[in-house]
Design an enzyme around this catalytic site. Structure first.
Site, PDB file in Angstrom:
ATOM      1  N   ASP A  15     -11.221   1.034   3.285  1.00  0.00           N
ATOM      2  CA  ASP A  15     -10.774   2.381   3.654  1.00  0.00           C
ATOM      3  C   ASP A  15     -10.847   2.607   5.164  1.00  0.00           C
ATOM      4  O   ASP A  15     -11.717   2.035   5.834  1.00  0.00           O
ATOM      5  CB  ASP A  15     -11.649   3.417   2.918  1.00  0.00           C
ATOM      6  CG  ASP A  15     -11.015   4.792   2.894  1.00  0.00           C
ATOM      7  OD1 ASP A  15      -9.819   4.909   3.218  1.00  0.00           O
ATOM      8  OD2 ASP A  15     -11.727   5.757   2.557  1.00  0.00           O
ATOM      9  N   ARG A  28       0.411   5.424  10.939  1.00  0.00           N
ATOM     10  CA  ARG A  28      -0.486   4.926   9.882  1.00  0.00           C
ATOM     11  C   ARG A  28      -0.151   3.493   9.482  1.00  0.00           C
ATOM     12  O   ARG A  28      -1.027   2.706   9.166  1.00  0.00           O
ATOM     13  CB  ARG A  28      -0.402   5.833   8.639  1.00  0.00           C
ATOM     14  CG  ARG A  28      -1.010   7.212   8.845  1.00  0.00           C
ATOM     15  CD  ARG A  28      -0.894   8.034   7.569  1.00  0.00           C
ATOM     16  NE  ARG A  28      -1.673   7.467   6.491  1.00  0.00           N
ATOM     17  CZ  ARG A  28      -2.989   7.658   6.313  1.00  0.00           C
ATOM     18  NH1 ARG A  28      -3.665   8.429   7.143  1.00  0.00           N
ATOM     19  NH2 ARG A  28      -3.613   7.112   5.300  1.00  0.00           N
ATOM     20  N   HIS A  32      -2.355   0.085   8.529  1.00  0.00           N
ATOM     21  CA  HIS A  32      -2.287  -0.752   7.323  1.00  0.00           C
ATOM     22  C   HIS A  32      -2.045  -2.215   7.687  1.00  0.00           C
ATOM     23  O   HIS A  32      -2.592  -3.114   7.061  1.00  0.00           O
ATOM     24  CB  HIS A  32      -1.191  -0.240   6.385  1.00  0.00           C
ATOM     25  CG  HIS A  32      -1.500   1.114   5.805  1.00  0.00           C
ATOM     26  ND1 HIS A  32      -2.734   1.424   5.284  1.00  0.00           N
ATOM     27  CD2 HIS A  32      -0.748   2.237   5.672  1.00  0.00           C
ATOM     28  CE1 HIS A  32      -2.721   2.684   4.849  1.00  0.00           C
ATOM     29  NE2 HIS A  32      -1.531   3.198   5.081  1.00  0.00           N
ATOM     30  N   ASN A  63      -2.995   6.731  -5.166  1.00  0.00           N
ATOM     31  CA  ASN A  63      -2.302   6.584  -3.872  1.00  0.00           C
ATOM     32  C   ASN A  63      -0.786   6.829  -3.967  1.00  0.00           C
ATOM     33  O   ASN A  63      -0.120   7.000  -2.944  1.00  0.00           O
ATOM     34  CB  ASN A  63      -2.577   5.212  -3.245  1.00  0.00           C
ATOM     35  CG  ASN A  63      -3.971   5.079  -2.663  1.00  0.00           C
ATOM     36  OD1 ASN A  63      -4.587   4.028  -2.697  1.00  0.00           O
ATOM     37  ND2 ASN A  63      -4.496   6.175  -2.104  1.00  0.00           N
ATOM     38  N   SER A 191     -14.059   6.696  -5.618  1.00  0.00           N
ATOM     39  CA  SER A 191     -12.606   6.906  -5.704  1.00  0.00           C
ATOM     40  C   SER A 191     -11.943   6.144  -6.857  1.00  0.00           C
ATOM     41  O   SER A 191     -10.914   5.486  -6.667  1.00  0.00           O
ATOM     42  CB  SER A 191     -11.931   6.542  -4.375  1.00  0.00           C
ATOM     43  OG  SER A 191     -12.399   7.372  -3.344  1.00  0.00           O
TER      44      SER A 191
HETATM   45  C1  IPE Z   1      -9.337   4.390  -1.979  1.00  0.00           C
HETATM   46  O1  IPE Z   1      -9.094   4.924  -0.723  1.00  0.00           O
HETATM   47  C2  IPE Z   1      -8.258   3.447  -2.371  1.00  0.00           C
HETATM   48  C3  IPE Z   1      -8.046   2.279  -1.517  1.00  0.00           C
HETATM   49  C4  IPE Z   1      -8.746   1.901  -0.484  1.00  0.00           C
HETATM   50  C5  IPE Z   1      -6.951   1.467  -1.904  1.00  0.00           C
HETATM   51  P1  IPE Z   1      -8.508   6.385  -0.520  1.00  0.00           P
HETATM   52  O2  IPE Z   1      -8.472   6.617   0.925  1.00  0.00           O
HETATM   53  O3  IPE Z   1      -7.222   6.526  -1.255  1.00  0.00           O
HETATM   54  O4  IPE Z   1      -9.597   7.294  -1.244  1.00  0.00           O
HETATM   55  P2  IPE Z   1      -9.850   8.854  -1.158  1.00  0.00           P
HETATM   56  O5  IPE Z   1      -8.575   9.546  -1.505  1.00  0.00           O
HETATM   57  O6  IPE Z   1     -10.270   9.158   0.257  1.00  0.00           O
HETATM   58  O7  IPE Z   1     -10.952   9.126  -2.128  1.00  0.00           O
HETATM   59  C1  IPE Z   2      -7.056   2.620   3.079  1.00  0.00           C
HETATM   60  O1  IPE Z   2      -6.902   3.309   4.266  1.00  0.00           O
HETATM   61  C2  IPE Z   2      -5.794   1.952   2.607  1.00  0.00           C
HETATM   62  C3  IPE Z   2      -5.173   2.548   1.414  1.00  0.00           C
HETATM   63  C4  IPE Z   2      -5.626   3.545   0.730  1.00  0.00           C
HETATM   64  C5  IPE Z   2      -3.934   1.954   0.989  1.00  0.00           C
HETATM   65  P1  IPE Z   2      -6.423   4.807   4.295  1.00  0.00           P
HETATM   66  O2  IPE Z   2      -4.930   4.847   4.402  1.00  0.00           O
HETATM   67  O3  IPE Z   2      -6.965   5.561   3.139  1.00  0.00           O
HETATM   68  O4  IPE Z   2      -7.068   5.306   5.632  1.00  0.00           O
HETATM   69  P2  IPE Z   2      -7.671   6.751   5.936  1.00  0.00           P
HETATM   70  O5  IPE Z   2      -8.650   7.055   4.868  1.00  0.00           O
HETATM   71  O6  IPE Z   2      -6.516   7.702   5.926  1.00  0.00           O
HETATM   72  O7  IPE Z   2      -8.283   6.616   7.284  1.00  0.00           O
HETATM   73 MG    MG Z   3      -8.657   6.624   2.878  1.00  0.00          MG
END
Ligand code: IPE
Ligand code: IPE
Ligand code: MG
Length: 246
Positions: A15, A28, A32, A63, A191
């Site tokens: 995350d 973003r 990734h 997601n 999560s």
């Molecule tokens: C959890 O991360 C899923 C992945 C890393 C793939 P999220 O960023 O989606 O989780 P929440 O929404 O903050 O709980």
């Molecule tokens: C985790 O990073 C990757 C996925 C959930 C695919 P995030 O995209 O959730 O990154 P933040 O939480 O917005 O920083």
């Molecule tokens: Mg996240």
């Protein structure tokens, strides 16, 4: 660190990609992309440490709620990442498995997943589980559905449903459950990751954002793990006694 004290299975919620990009005034997607690179590194470093199973949460059931453009970028990244990495993974004797609901993935990605799973199925150095469109609730639900079908077909009595029976229908039932769970980015929640399988995992949370999770960060998590006492319901004294006996 000796391999006997290391976890057999590490499960990671990768995350913080979005925040990593934001800090750099980048889109973003750049976060990734950097996240994919960090994933490559963690695979290499776990292999080096002879970890038997590594699970990476790449995309959750929830997601899909993200903007359509981000979702399609992520799907594209999974596909290109797989195409690019599959040979190196295979050469390193790594077995790839995907867990999650494949019905919502596009046909090309689904096909690629099937191809790489088939190609690497005999590999034995490490199992790399990638969770895409995965949710712990989905997993428990699909396992329950399988049991219900057996009951409907008269092959199973409801009285014979035990935790072990249900666990046997979950994703990766043939592999050990995670010993160490890592979540980056400072969020202290699960999560909807492997809700059942994490029952006795040691939980490690770090504020480091996923793209910055390097070899040193992995070793920090492993260090914490090796200093925890895993009790599985026993008392501390019982564990000391059994260690003295063995
Ligand atoms: C959890 O991360 C899923 C992945 C890393 C793939 P999220 O960023 O989606 O989780 P929440 O929404 O903050 O709980
Ligand atoms: C985790 O990073 C990757 C996925 C959930 C695919 P995030 O995209 O959730 O990154 P933040 O939480 O917005 O920083
Ligand atoms: Mg996240």
């Amino acid at each position: 660190m000796s391999t006997s004290t290391l976890p057999q299975h590490i499960a990671i919620i990768m995350d913080g990609n979005g925040r990593w990009a934001k800090q750099r005034f980048m889109p973003r997607l750049a976060g990734h992309r950097a996240g994919v690179e960090a994933a490559r590194q963690v695979v290499k470093n776990c292999l080096k440490r002879k970890i038997k199973v590594l699970s990476l949460f790449a995309f959750s059931s929830e997601n899909w709620r993200r903007p359509a453009q981000e979702v399609s970028h992520l799907m594209e990244l999974f596909l290109t990442g797989l195409e690019r990495e599959v040979n190196v993974l295979h050469e390193n004797n790594i077995q790839l498995r995907f867990i999650g609901d494949r019905t919502r993935l596009n046909a090309r990605l689904c096909q690629k997943i099937q191809d790489v799973e088939k190609l690497t199925q005999q590999n034995t150095a490490m199992v790399l589980i990638i969770a895409v469109d995965y949710g712990g609730q989905w997993d428990i639900c699909q396992a329950t559905r399988q049991l219900a079908q057996e009951v409907e077909a008269g092959q199973l009595k409801s009285a014979d449903i035990t935790p072990e029976k249900l666990a046997s229908k979950l994703s990766f039932a043939d592999l050990p459950n995670p010993d160490l769970f890592i979540r980056t980015s400072g969020e202290v929640r699960i999560s909807n990751f492997m809700l059942w399988q994490l029952a006795y995992a040691e939980l490690y949370f770090t504020p480091t954002l996923w793209p910055d999770f390097d070899e040193k960060e992995l070793d920090k998590a492993l260090f914490h793990y090796t200093h925890r006492e895993r009790r599985f319901g026993y008392s501390s004294e019982q564990l000391i006694c059994s260690n003295n006996v063995s």
